[in-house]
Design a protein around this motif. Structure first.
Motif, PDB file in Angstrom:
ATOM      1  N   THR A   1       0.817  -1.209   0.000  1.00 41.23           N
ATOM      2  CA  THR A   1       0.000   0.000   0.000  1.00 41.23           C
ATOM      3  C   THR A   1       0.853   1.261   0.000  1.00 41.23           C
ATOM      4  OG1 THR A   1      -0.073   0.052   2.420  1.00 41.23           O
ATOM      5  CG2 THR A   1      -1.802  -1.190   1.291  1.00 41.23           C
TER       6      THR A   1
ATOM      7  N   SER B   1      -9.766   5.772   5.263  1.00 38.10           N
ATOM      8  CA  SER B   1     -10.894   5.009   4.727  1.00 38.10           C
ATOM      9  C   SER B   1     -10.573   3.543   4.522  1.00 38.10           C
ATOM     10  CB  SER B   1     -11.358   5.626   3.405  1.00 38.10           C
ATOM     11  OG  SER B   1     -10.338   5.519   2.427  1.00 38.10           O
ATOM     12  N   THR B   2      -9.295   3.212   4.360  1.00 41.20           N
ATOM     13  CA  THR B   2      -8.912   1.827   4.079  1.00 41.20           C
ATOM     14  C   THR B   2      -7.918   1.266   5.081  1.00 41.20           C
ATOM     15  OG1 THR B   2      -7.099   2.525   2.642  1.00 41.20           O
ATOM     16  CG2 THR B   2      -9.254   2.172   1.609  1.00 41.20           C
TER      17      THR B   2
ATOM     18  N   GLU C   1      -4.788   1.794   4.806  1.00 41.85           N
ATOM     19  CA  GLU C   1      -3.547   1.572   4.078  1.00 41.85           C
ATOM     20  C   GLU C   1      -2.412   2.441   4.620  1.00 41.85           C
ATOM     21  OE1 GLU C   1      -4.967   0.600  -0.419  1.00 41.85           O
ATOM     22  OE2 GLU C   1      -5.440   2.582   0.371  1.00 41.85           O
TER      23      GLU C   1
ATOM     24  N   ASN D   1     -12.230   8.544  10.180  1.00 43.27           N
ATOM     25  CA  ASN D   1     -12.997   7.552   9.431  1.00 43.27           C
ATOM     26  C   ASN D   1     -14.393   7.342  10.006  1.00 43.27           C
ATOM     27  OD1 ASN D   1     -13.275   5.407   7.447  1.00 43.27           O
ATOM     28  ND2 ASN D   1     -12.982   3.955   9.126  1.00 43.27           N
TER      29      ASN D   1
ATOM     30  N   SER E   1      -8.381  -5.116  -5.080  1.00 43.00           N
ATOM     31  CA  SER E   1      -8.713  -3.708  -4.840  1.00 43.00           C
ATOM     32  C   SER E   1      -8.031  -2.832  -5.871  1.00 43.00           C
ATOM     33  CB  SER E   1      -8.263  -3.286  -3.436  1.00 43.00           C
ATOM     34  OG  SER E   1      -6.854  -3.325  -3.346  1.00 43.00           O
TER      35      SER E   1
ATOM     36  N   SER F   1      -5.883   0.057  -6.276  1.00 42.23           N
ATOM     37  CA  SER F   1      -5.012   0.854  -5.425  1.00 42.23           C
ATOM     38  C   SER F   1      -4.937   2.301  -5.873  1.00 42.23           C
ATOM     39  CB  SER F   1      -3.593   0.257  -5.430  1.00 42.23           C
ATOM     40  OG  SER F   1      -3.057   0.285  -6.735  1.00 42.23           O
TER      41      SER F   1
ATOM     42  N   SER G   1     -10.487   7.096  -2.508  1.00 39.73           N
ATOM     43  CA  SER G   1     -11.704   6.850  -1.753  1.00 39.73           C
ATOM     44  C   SER G   1     -12.025   8.017  -0.850  1.00 39.73           C
ATOM     45  CB  SER G   1     -11.548   5.611  -0.894  1.00 39.73           C
ATOM     46  OG  SER G   1     -10.550   4.776  -1.348  1.00 39.73           O
TER      47      SER G   1
ATOM     48  N   GLU H   1     -14.702   3.034   2.471  1.00 39.38           N
ATOM     49  CA  GLU H   1     -14.098   1.704   2.419  1.00 39.38           C
ATOM     50  C   GLU H   1     -13.526   1.389   3.792  1.00 39.38           C
ATOM     51  OE1 GLU H   1     -11.552   0.907  -1.012  1.00 39.38           O
ATOM     52  OE2 GLU H   1     -12.281   2.759  -1.873  1.00 39.38           O
ATOM     53  N   SER H   2     -14.355   1.487   4.795  1.00 41.90           N
ATOM     54  CA  SER H   2     -13.893   1.375   6.170  1.00 41.90           C
ATOM     55  C   SER H   2     -13.202   0.051   6.447  1.00 41.90           C
ATOM     56  CB  SER H   2     -15.086   1.535   7.126  1.00 41.90           C
ATOM     57  OG  SER H   2     -14.680   1.319   8.453  1.00 41.90           O
ATOM     58  N   ALA H   3     -12.002   0.154   7.031  1.00 44.03           N
ATOM     59  CA  ALA H   3     -11.284  -1.038   7.480  1.00 44.03           C
ATOM     60  C   ALA H   3     -11.487  -1.126   8.983  1.00 44.03           C
ATOM     61  CB  ALA H   3      -9.810  -0.932   7.126  1.00 44.03           C
TER      62      ALA H   3
END
Length: 646
Positions: free
Chosen positions: A334, A362-363, A365, A523, A537, A539, A543, A548-550
């Motif tokens: 990432t 959001s991710t 990363e 987030n 995904s 990359s 977002s 794109e909640s992790a």
């Protein structure tokens, strides 16, 4: 006439007839047995049984077996299986037996199976086989033997999110001493002279040279081909026995790129092999740390195998059977190369251990993880365990909100406060005009220590620990990273609990952990960091926060109201508090928190950790300097430089 005598005379001829029949049967049976024993079937089976291990009565046959099959048996670690598929038919003292061979190849390379024929002939001493080379393998030449070589796979690569290579095969030179070229020179003198030129430990290298055999090449230093100009190779060439060996080995495409993130591969040492219980063999690549360790199998691939026929007299070899290698693959991370370089540049002048971590809320990363150029005995941004200071007030604020305190609730902010006999104070940089009563929003904006710790009765340690968990503290490290994700002991009480309210005491976090805290606020849900890009995904997608909640599972998820209130409080730090220097940045509103934590160095001197965590849009930056000043003074400019250039 006596009746018994009459019966005896009648029984005599019957006994004679029976005896003659038995004798005839024995003669016929013996002839049949001799015929079967002489037809070579048993000898054909005995040949099949003897071929795997070379258990022949003839020393010459055993020697031929060992010459032809010995190298392959040693390479595979096991003798072949040989079965008599067909004993053939005996005609004119000859029979041809068909033999099925199965070799089990190492490293899950499967089996090699083939069929050969052996001719048996009957002589004066019975049946015997002609052990020509073709009996052992099809079309084998008179002087050829079987052996096995490894087919090396092509090493894979580690890339950033856009596919730019960060780690992979690189050209290097191994500098060392070739003991066969020393002639009459003193090995120790050459070793010490070369070590001095290469700036390595002379005693250690001299001992290595002494320990190696007389025909060995003893490596001293491996350098990148691109770095040749940094070493006195012309002078080294005048050292007796000096040799430079070019080879390809895995390494980062740039020295010191994302330390602690990428990891490394190296050839197994004798110690690695010895301690592996057979799992590691000489020549294997051993992984250490980070992404490379987590994705070693994907990067290294799987070696293939080639069975070869070798003619040592002619110096030739040919392939008989090959199992193709499975090449290593691309492991996409990432990381954002632009942000990584920007973060590294932002702390390039720090003379203390320091770090910058960038996250996408959001991710989850990890976009960058940079270390300062000095004082780095380990990647402090990932595994450092430090008191987070006032950056932890983001956690405290959430705990207070859950206890019924609102942004407008009035708190007391005296210059100093005492809890169970221990005195606490506010930062010397805090204006005396601020001491007194103030709402929670101002206590966060101006980072009032005493306002936080005096609420230690409002929020107990378990509630504080629960709030920390909601914001990502204490979760498992992401796959592919060795990381410390923070800790808050829920059992702390009294003075330790009060100190924890302001990010001191026994609360510990890494810069990555504090980046996750702010990312979770931005987030609106607990963020789980990750360094390995999902294969499915995109990359390159930009977002929006929260889409794109992790979010790992937590007992008390962040609510929409809590998230909004937290963002409001941390926005006040920028508009009215210690991060006012960020208020003029164009784009989305910036939120964040500064932090300063006291610590004592090895000389007993009181020092300060400098922290800043900031978020703008879908980007969070955590900046940390181990030996700095206030958060806004030392870490603040670093974080701003990264945020401006992102």
């Amino acid at each position: 006439m006596d009746s018994s005598a009459s019966r005896s005379r009648r029984r005599g001829p019957v006994i004679l007839v029976v005896a003659l029949v038995v004798i005839a049967a024995l003669v016929v049976g013996g002839l049949l047995w001799r015929q079967r024993a002489d037809n070579g079937e048993e000898e054909a089976q005995a040949l099949a049984d003897a071929l795997p291990e070379g258990d022949f009565s003839s020393e010459a046959d055993t020697a031929e077996h060992d010459r032809i099959l010995g190298p392959l048996i040693e390479a595979t670690g096991a003798a072949p299986e040989v079965e008599l598929a067909d004993a053939g038919t005996a005609e004119d003292g000859l029979r041809t037996a068909t033999l099925d061979w199965t070799w089990t190849l190492p490293d899950d390379a499967g089996t090699w199976e083939y069929t050969t024929e052996a001719t048996l002939h009957r002589g004066e001493d019975g049946w015997s086989a002609d052990l020509t080379p073709e009996v052992f393998a099809p079309d084998l030449g008179d002087r050829e033997n079987l052996d096995l070589t490894t087919v090396d796979p092509t090493l894979g690569t580690v890339t950033d999110r856009d596919g730019k290579e960060l780690y992979g095969p690189g050209e290097v030179k191994v500098l060392g001493l070739d003991k066969t070229q020393l002639e009459d020179a003193d090995p120790e003198a050459s070793a010490r002279e070369l070590a001095g030129l290469l700036d390595i430990d002379e005693d250690r290298f001299a001992q290595s040279v002494a320990d190696y055999g007389p025909d060995a090449f003893v490596p001293a230093l491996t350098i990148r081909v691109s770095d040749e100009g940094d070493y006195p190779l012309d002078d080294a060439a005048d050292v007796a026995g000096f040799r430079a060996v070019e080879k390809t080995q895995p390494l980062a495409t740039e020295r010191d790129y994302a330390p602690g993130v990428l990891g490394a591969l190296r050839e197994a040492s004798a110690e690695d092999v010895e301690e592996s219980d057979g799992d590691i063999e000489s020549g294997d690549l051993v992984a250490s740390g980070g992404i490379v360790a987590a994705e070693r199998e994907a990067l290294v691939g799987t070696a293939g195998a080639k069975v070869i026929a070798v003619d040592p007299d002619a110096g030739t070899e040919r392939s008989l059977h090959e199992v193709a290698a499975v090449d290593g693959t691309e492991v996409r991370t990432t990381l954002d190369d632009h942000l990584q370089r920007l973060a590294t540049s932002a702390i390039a002048d720090e003379d203390s251990a320091s770090a910058v971590v960038a996250l996408r809320p959001s991710t989850g990363e990890v976009l960058a993880s940079a270390l300062g150029p000095t004082g780095q005995s380990y990647p402090v941004g990932l595994v450092g365990q430090y008191a987070p200071g006032s950056t932890f007030k983001a956690v405290t604020a959430l705990a207070l909100l859950r206890a019924g305190v609102t942004p407008d609730t009035t708190l007391q902010c005296p210059e100093t406060a005492t809890v169970e006999g221990r005195s606490f104070k506010n930062a010397d940089s805090m204006s005396p005009d601020l001491f007194g009563s103030m709402p929670l929003r101002d206590a966060i904006a101006h980072s009032c220590n005493t306002a936080m710790l005096l609420e230690y009765d409002t929020v107990d340690q378990q509630q504080l620990a629960d709030a920390a968990t909601t914001l990502g503290i204490g979760q498992d490290a992401p796959t592919g990273l060795e990381a410390f994700m923070g800790s808050v002991d829920p059992e702390d009480e009294g003075v330790e609990h009060a100190a924890a309210m302001m990010g001191q005491g026994r609360v510990l976090a890494s810069p990555l952990a504090m980046a996750v805290v702010l990312a979770s606020v931005q987030n609106g849900a607990t963020v789980q960091p990750k360094i390995l890009a999902d294969s499915d995904s995109d990359s390159d997608s930009d977002s929006d926060s929260g889409t794109e909640s992790a979010a790992p599972e937590v007992d008390s998820p962040l609510t929409e109201d809590e998230s909004a209130q937290m963002q409001e409080l941390l926005r006040g730090v920028v508009t009215d508090g210690s991060l006012r220097d960020f208020a003029d940045l164009p784009g989305d509103p910036v939120i964040g928190k500064t932090g300063t934590a006291e610590w004592t160095n090895e000389d007993g001197e009181l020092k300060l950790h400098s922290w800043v965590i900031v978020a703008q849009g879908d980007l969070v930056i955590a900046a940390f300097v181990e030996d700095g000043s206030y958060g806004s003074t030392t870490a603040g400019p670093i974080a701003r430089e990264v945020l401006e250039g992102a």
